[in-house]
Enzyme design. Structure first.
Site: not given
Ligand code: PYC
Length: 314
Positions: A85, A235
């Site tokens: 993550c 993300c």
């Molecule tokens: O930042 O990789 C990320 C992530 C995955 C799910 C929520 N954030």
């Protein structure tokens, strides 16, 4: 359980620092398996309402496989466990600094999918060098209920993503409900048509792209996470998957900057270097802020001591 809460570009992370499950010996992958099979109630209690929320990602600090790492970490959310993550790794770095366990400089985190380099640049600024990422398939078309044919790429950035350029719904915060429904429909169609990542692994993150709101960014995204929540940050693993696609299409060169904006307008600054066998090593820079130090309690008689999981009662 004692935990430190932070958010990275708006997306929350809860780092369990005391009172988590005892997972015994073995590799982080083996211990993740034990967490899932024998101690999942810890995940449920830490993440589910009323102690947590569907947006929250948990991070259990544990012994790293490689003793040179600052910590081992197992990430989890309302649906289960995450290989890696990105926003969470940034949150873990700022949390370790808040606890006085690391100083500005270069450190490593061990995760079940590999070692991640973290550069603590200041109190709140962190860059991570993620696990090697790659595009697995390009221009994959799928028939989606109410949307018609949707075409995207499948890429690995520490999790599996289906990346759609040209979002089927405008990428505006007012459209989050509609974006979520559309992304859920794409995910269901991938499952129905048995379209997977390498080795038959489920594609559990869906990512739509469109023009940015800010003139300083290159693109805006909307990311649906496995438990049905949308990522408030751009993300980290999703941006890594995007970089892998841009690199494969020769649209971004090693070292060139890509600024990815989230659906709420927060940003990550990203770039990559080439890695062996056509993969890339993504570098994702972002800011995290500590927002709480919590003690999670269970009183006897509490019918929701493990939290509310509506998927269980549906
Ligand atoms: O930042 O990789 C990320 C992530 C995955 C799910 C929520 N954030």
């Amino acid at each position: 359980m004692r935990a430190v809460d932070s958010h990275t570009a708006g997306e929350p992370t809860r780092v369990i620092i005391e009172g988590g499950p005892e997972l015994g010996g073995g590799t982080l992958r083996e211990r993740l398996g034990r967490f899932r099979e024998t101690a999942d109630v810890y995940r449920q209690m830490a993440i589910n309402e009323p102690r947590g929320s569907e947006a929250l990602v948990g991070a259990l600090l544990c012994r790293p496989d490689d003793p040179s790492c600052a910590a081992g970490v197992i990430f989890f959310n309302n649906a289960g466990y995450l290989g890696m993550c990105g926003h969470g790794a940034i949150g873990v770095a700022v949390t370790l600094a808040h606890l006085g366990r690391i100083q500005p400089g270069v450190h490593h985190l061990d995760t079940p999918v590999g070692r991640v380099e973290i550069h603590l640049l200041g109190t709140n600024s962190v860059a991570i060098e993620n696990v090697p990422s790659y595009r697995y398939r390009t221009q994959v078309s799928v028939e989606v209920e109410a949307l018609g044919t949707v075409t995207g790429d499948i890429a690995w950035g520490g999790n599996w993503f289906f990346l759609v350029n040209g979002s089927p719904i405008p990428l505006q915060a007012t459209q989050i409900r509609q974006l979520t429904d559309a992304a859920e429909a794409v995910r269901a169609a991938l499952v129905r048509e048995k379209i997977t990542g390498a080795g038959g692994e489920e594609i559990d993150h869906i990512e739509f792209f469109g023009p940015p709101g800010s003139p300083t960014a290159h693109s805006r995204n909307f990311v649906l996470c496995p438990g049905g929540a949308y990522d408030r940050s751009p993300c980290g693993t999703g941006t890594s998957a995007k970089l892998a696609c841009l690199a494969a299409d020769n649209k971004l060169q090693p070292g060139e900057t890509w600024i990815q904006e989230s659906i709420i307008g927060s940003q990550f600054t990203a770039s990559y270097r080439a890695a062996p066998s056509g993969r890339i090593v993504p570098r994702i820079e972002g800011q995290a802020y500590i927002c709480g130090e919590v003690v999670l309690l269970q009183q006897s008689g509490d019918p929701f001591s493990h939290g509310i999981d509506l998927r269980e009662t549906a």
